[in-house]
Design an enzyme around this catalytic site. Structure first.
Site, PDB file in Angstrom:
ATOM      1  N   ASP A   1      -3.136   6.739  11.775  1.00 58.88           N
ATOM      2  CA  ASP A   1      -2.363   6.058  10.747  1.00 58.88           C
ATOM      3  C   ASP A   1      -1.024   6.787  10.607  1.00 58.88           C
ATOM      4  O   ASP A   1      -0.955   7.881  10.035  1.00 58.88           O
ATOM      5  CB  ASP A   1      -3.146   6.085   9.425  1.00 58.88           C
ATOM      6  CG  ASP A   1      -2.359   5.468   8.265  1.00 58.88           C
ATOM      7  OD1 ASP A   1      -1.165   5.167   8.433  1.00 58.88           O
ATOM      8  OD2 ASP A   1      -2.955   5.299   7.176  1.00 58.88           O
TER       9      ASP A   1
ATOM     10  N   SER B   1       0.818  -1.217   0.000  1.00 54.87           N
ATOM     11  CA  SER B   1       0.000   0.000   0.000  1.00 54.87           C
ATOM     12  C   SER B   1       0.854   1.270   0.000  1.00 54.87           C
ATOM     13  O   SER B   1       0.403   2.321  -0.450  1.00 54.87           O
ATOM     14  CB  SER B   1      -0.938   0.005   1.207  1.00 54.87           C
ATOM     15  OG  SER B   1      -0.202  -0.067   2.406  1.00 54.87           O
TER      16      SER B   1
ATOM     17  N   HIS C   1       1.023   5.361   6.349  1.00 52.07           N
ATOM     18  CA  HIS C   1       0.855   5.911   4.991  1.00 52.07           C
ATOM     19  C   HIS C   1       1.168   7.408   4.974  1.00 52.07           C
ATOM     20  O   HIS C   1       1.490   7.987   6.015  1.00 52.07           O
ATOM     21  CB  HIS C   1      -0.571   5.616   4.516  1.00 52.07           C
ATOM     22  CG  HIS C   1      -0.876   4.144   4.497  1.00 52.07           C
ATOM     23  ND1 HIS C   1      -1.529   3.504   5.527  1.00 52.07           N
ATOM     24  CD2 HIS C   1      -0.569   3.195   3.595  1.00 52.07           C
ATOM     25  CE1 HIS C   1      -1.624   2.212   5.254  1.00 52.07           C
ATOM     26  NE2 HIS C   1      -1.042   1.992   4.090  1.00 52.07           N
TER      27      HIS C   1
END
Ligand SMILES: *[C@@H]1O[C@H](CO)[C@@H](O)[C@H](O)[C@H]1NC(C)=O
Ligand SMILES: *[C@@H]1O[C@H](CO)[C@@H](O)[C@H](O)[C@H]1NC(C)=O
Ligand SMILES: *[C@@H]1O[C@H](CO)[C@@H](O)[C@H](O)[C@H]1NC(C)=O
Ligand SMILES: *[C@@H]1O[C@H](CO)[C@@H](O)[C@H](O)[C@H]1NC(C)=O
Length: 446
Positions: free
Chosen positions: A425, A184, A428
């Site tokens: 998060d 990702s 990312h």
């Protein structure tokens, strides 16, 4: 050895000679284990010249094996035993390509530098102008109001990066397939690249195929594509479904990239990454030669080394540098412990609005043994692969993560909502943001 006296106490008539013999045996076992660990930590790929390594079985990877069953997310291990010590022996890279790499080496290290605030030239695009933006990365849309993270330029210490020029990039891509392959983080870099490129293509001259293992952005006028292939562990695995990959165990085929390479082999420019998926505990190995579904278990770093070996074998045997460019993006750092950059604090990337300015800052999320292993594999491939060493420059960017400003697929409970750091998060990266710079580095080196 404090063990011996206790033994002697329990068995007073144990012959001295036998005790000495046992001590000798356990010492040599310890010695051998240490040696195995040493070899494990500094693998010597491809060369069998060492004398100690004859005790390992070497496996030639990527052999077409029609008989072996498909490894998908429904597959499980029939049984699991400990690691047999099998290693990957990849095709020997020719010494000429290694030599060429050393002469090609640039005088300026573009990966060593600092972040400079520059709200004149950045961001390179607007979040809301990119129709392919992901809800996982659109931080402004999801409530982030401090937008400083969009305004930083990477300034190498001893030279300047080539200024991003979207038309020049399209000319480099004309008639070509550019493909990102990985997890990702790599998908985020692919979205960044599409957002950087798409603005100059009219709506009726561009298209995006629906999300699948291979997703393709196409620009008609340039007869070019910018693609993303989901292959988080590089080799074939039970986690190759782009959506359903939350599984109890990770199973890989450590000796085969064939399932994925059949999709990536026709790309002209390839950008690989792999790291975080190897950091989630032990991995199950299902060797191609195994017919009864029996797995072996190995720690993440050891398993990643096998996968990198199978990948390197493909690069070494299939890539002709003048015809195909291959890049490997090093590990993307995480920012889960603010005490590492601000001693005494207890947070993470949540509410961080400025980059770290300590030169050489390195957090515990970026594993040094992994970096050494990657270093070694890549240098064995010589000029067949170029490294995009994003780790140090991204380490500084604790402000660049989505934290709570993204779409979360699972419902958050009241305790979580009361404590935003708990579900932040910090893996990312917001877009526009840090991955745009990774792509500027590719533009610079292409
Ligand atoms: C850039 O930042 C400076 C200092 O924060 C500010 O004065 C200026 O208005 C900003 N310019 C733009 C175009 O945002
Ligand atoms: C478009 O690019 C492909 C390679 O990606 C090439 O095979 C094909 O010939 C090109 N078509 C035209 C019209 O240039
Ligand atoms: C599991 O092992 C048994 C015995 O070794 C074998 O008969 C069976 O076919 C295996 N199952 C799979 C899925 O390989
Ligand atoms: C990447 O850069 C770091 C220093 O920032 C260095 O220690 C490491 O060896 C480099 N890795 C590769 C694969 O070039």
């Amino acid at each position: 050895m404090s063990v011996t006296p206790r033994w002697s106490r329990k068995k007073p008539h144990f012959p001295l000679l036998a005790v000495l013999f046992l001590v000798f045996i356990s010492c040599s076992i310890l010695y051998n284990e240490f040696r195995i660990q040493q070899i494990h930590e500094s693998p010597d790929h491809g060369s069998a010249s060492g004398t100690q390594r004859t005790s390992f079985t070497f496996v030639k990877p990527n052999l077409p094996n029609g008989a072996s069953e498909v490894l998908d997310r429904f597959r499980s291990c029939n049984s699991t035993k400990s690691y047999s010590g099998r290693k990957i022996r990849w095709a020997d890279p020719d010494s000429e390509s290694s030599r060429r790499r050393s002469t090609r080496q640039e005088s300026c290290d573009v990966f060593s530098g600092k972040w400079v605030f520059d709200n004149q030239s950045y961001p390179l695009y607007q979040e809301s102008d990119c129709p392919y933006m992901s809800d996982q990365l659109a931080c402004h849309k999801h409530g982030r109001s401090d937008l400083q993270y969009q305004y930083w330029r990477w300034q190498p210490h001893n030279c300047n990066l080539k200024r991003w020029n979207v038309y020049e990039m399209w000319e480099k891509l004309r008639g070509k397939r550019l493909m990102f392959v990985g997890d990702s983080l790599n998908r985020g870099q692919w979205i960044s690249m599409v957002c950087l490129l798409q603005s100059v293509i009219p709506a009726d001259k561009k298209s995006m195929t629906p999300n699948a293992q291979l997703t393709i952005f196409r620009a008609e006028e340039y007869n070019a594509t910018v693609e993303f292939l989901w292959a988080p562990l590089l080799v074939e695995s039970n986690s190759d479904d782009p959506v359903n990959h939350r599984l109890a165990e990770r199973i890989i085929r450590p000796d085969s990239v064939l399932k994925h390479s059949s999709q990536w082999e026709h790309a002209d420019i390839l950008i690989f990454n792999s790291y975080l998926w190897w950091r989630q505990g032990p991995v199950k190995l299902l060797w191609s030669s195994e017919k009864n579904g029996a797995c072996e278990e190995l720690d993440g770093l050891g398993a990643m080394e096998l996968a990198m070996g199978a990948w390197a074998d493909w690069v070494a045997s299939k890539v002709i540098p003048l015809k195909k460019r291959v890049f490997f993006v090093t590990m993307s750092p995480t920012h889960f412990w603010s005490q590492e950059w601000e001693p005494g604090s207890e947070g993470n990337c949540y509410n961080q609005m400025r980059p770290i300015t300590t030169e050489g800052y390195w957090g515990s999320g970026s594993d040094l043994p992994t970096m050494r292993m990657v270093d070694k594999v890549l240098s064995g491939l010589g000029s067949k692969v170029s490294v995009i060493n994003i780790t140090q420059l991204s380490e500084y960017r604790k402000d660049g993560h989505p934290s709570i400003y993204r779409k979360f697929w699972e419902t958050l409970n009241p305790q979580q909502l009361a404590n935003p750091a708990s579900y932040s998060d910090c893996i990312h990266w917001c877009l526009p943001g840090v991955p745009d710079v990774w792509n500027e580095l590719i533009f610079h080196l292409l």
